[in-house]
Design a protein around this motif. Structure first.
Motif, mmCIF file in Angstrom:
data_model
loop_
_atom_site.group_PDB
_atom_site.id
_atom_site.type_symbol
_atom_site.label_atom_id
_atom_site.label_comp_id
_atom_site.label_asym_id
_atom_site.label_seq_id
_atom_site.Cartn_x
_atom_site.Cartn_y
_atom_site.Cartn_z
ATOM 1 N N GLY A 295 0.819 -1.210 0.000
ATOM 2 C CA GLY A 295 0.000 0.000 0.000
ATOM 3 C C GLY A 295 0.851 1.256 0.000
ATOM 4 O O GLY A 295 2.072 1.221 0.108
ATOM 5 N N LYS A 296 0.180 2.367 -0.143
ATOM 6 C CA LYS A 296 0.867 3.655 -0.173
ATOM 7 C C LYS A 296 1.033 4.183 1.244
ATOM 8 O O LYS A 296 0.169 4.017 2.087
ATOM 9 C CB LYS A 296 0.090 4.669 -0.997
ATOM 10 C CG LYS A 296 0.149 4.424 -2.462
ATOM 11 C CD LYS A 296 -0.425 5.589 -3.225
ATOM 12 C CE LYS A 296 -0.225 5.386 -4.709
ATOM 13 N NZ LYS A 296 -0.647 6.531 -5.485
ATOM 14 N N SER A 297 2.154 4.831 1.448
ATOM 15 C CA SER A 297 2.377 5.514 2.708
ATOM 16 C C SER A 297 3.035 6.854 2.393
ATOM 17 O O SER A 297 3.413 7.124 1.251
ATOM 18 C CB SER A 297 3.276 4.682 3.628
ATOM 19 O OG SER A 297 4.599 4.651 3.129
ATOM 20 N N GLU A 298 3.199 7.663 3.386
ATOM 21 C CA GLU A 298 3.825 8.973 3.175
ATOM 22 C C GLU A 298 5.252 8.794 2.655
ATOM 23 O O GLU A 298 5.691 9.500 1.758
ATOM 24 C CB GLU A 298 3.832 9.755 4.492
ATOM 25 C CG GLU A 298 4.351 11.159 4.351
ATOM 26 C CD GLU A 298 4.311 11.940 5.653
ATOM 27 O OE1 GLU A 298 5.026 12.956 5.731
ATOM 28 O OE2 GLU A 298 3.582 11.548 6.581
ATOM 29 N N THR B 16 6.550 6.188 0.947
ATOM 30 C CA THR B 16 6.599 5.702 -0.437
ATOM 31 C C THR B 16 6.167 6.792 -1.423
ATOM 32 O O THR B 16 6.693 6.861 -2.526
ATOM 33 C CB THR B 16 5.725 4.453 -0.624
ATOM 34 O OG1 THR B 16 4.381 4.748 -0.258
ATOM 35 C CG2 THR B 16 6.251 3.291 0.185
ATOM 36 N N GLU B 17 5.241 7.644 -1.031
ATOM 37 C CA GLU B 17 4.825 8.741 -1.911
ATOM 38 C C GLU B 17 5.964 9.739 -2.109
ATOM 39 O O GLU B 17 6.181 10.227 -3.216
ATOM 40 C CB GLU B 17 3.590 9.422 -1.347
ATOM 41 C CG GLU B 17 2.339 8.577 -1.493
ATOM 42 C CD GLU B 17 1.110 9.214 -0.861
ATOM 43 O OE1 GLU B 17 1.190 10.381 -0.433
ATOM 44 O OE2 GLU B 17 0.068 8.542 -0.810
ATOM 45 N N LYS B 18 6.711 10.020 -1.038
ATOM 46 C CA LYS B 18 7.863 10.930 -1.160
ATOM 47 C C LYS B 18 8.945 10.313 -2.037
ATOM 48 O O LYS B 18 9.555 11.006 -2.855
ATOM 49 C CB LYS B 18 8.428 11.253 0.220
ATOM 50 C CG LYS B 18 7.588 12.206 1.013
ATOM 51 C CD LYS B 18 8.218 12.509 2.361
ATOM 52 C CE LYS B 18 7.370 13.465 3.163
ATOM 53 N NZ LYS B 18 7.959 13.756 4.485
ATOM 54 N N MET B 19 9.182 9.032 -1.853
ATOM 55 C CA MET B 19 10.186 8.352 -2.672
ATOM 56 C C MET B 19 9.777 8.359 -4.141
ATOM 57 O O MET B 19 10.608 8.588 -5.027
ATOM 58 C CB MET B 19 10.391 6.919 -2.174
ATOM 59 C CG MET B 19 11.108 6.849 -0.845
ATOM 60 S SD MET B 19 11.197 5.188 -0.164
ATOM 61 C CE MET B 19 12.243 4.369 -1.335
ATOM 62 N N GLN B 20 8.501 8.129 -4.404
ATOM 63 C CA GLN B 20 8.000 8.145 -5.779
ATOM 64 C C GLN B 20 8.172 9.530 -6.392
ATOM 65 O O GLN B 20 8.581 9.658 -7.546
ATOM 66 C CB GLN B 20 6.523 7.721 -5.809
ATOM 67 C CG GLN B 20 5.911 7.710 -7.190
ATOM 68 C CD GLN B 20 6.518 6.669 -8.102
ATOM 69 O OE1 GLN B 20 6.948 5.610 -7.659
ATOM 70 N NE2 GLN B 20 6.551 6.958 -9.384
#
Length: 106
Positions: A14-17, A19-23
């Protein structure tokens, strides 16, 4: 003897803060750096245009937008005042009759 506390590992599904920053950083790399030719930049000098684009232009754009919005609000307020003054001064006036033509006597 001290017992080692287990380290809580982040969930990988799932998405987390994080993983979103890394993306976002990966997309930034793809957009800016992946196809960039830095072979002639051995000293690793900064790129002034990149710095201007990323730091200064956004800030200046925001400040200009704020100033322009304020100027437009002031202009609209002045126009509204002038319009209100114009309405107060002009009322229904008395209609003037048409003057008849004076013809030649002849």
């Amino acid at each position: 003897e001290k017992e080692a506390k287990p380290v809580e590992k982040p969930s990988l599904d799932g998405k987390s803060e994080l993983t979103e920053k890394m993306q976002a950083q990966c997309e930034d790399y793809d957009d800016v750096w992946e196809d960039r030719d830095e072979s002639d930049n051995f000293i690793q000098k900064h790129d002034p245009e990149l710095a201007k684009e990323r730091i200064i232009r956004k800030q200046v754009e925001a400040e200009l937008k704020e100033q322009v919005d304020e100027m437009l609000k002031n202009s609209l307020a002045k126009i509204a005042q002038q319009h209100a003054k114009g309405k107060k001064g002009k009322g229904k006036g008395k209609k003037k009759g048409k003057k008849g033509k004076k013809g030649k006597k002849g």
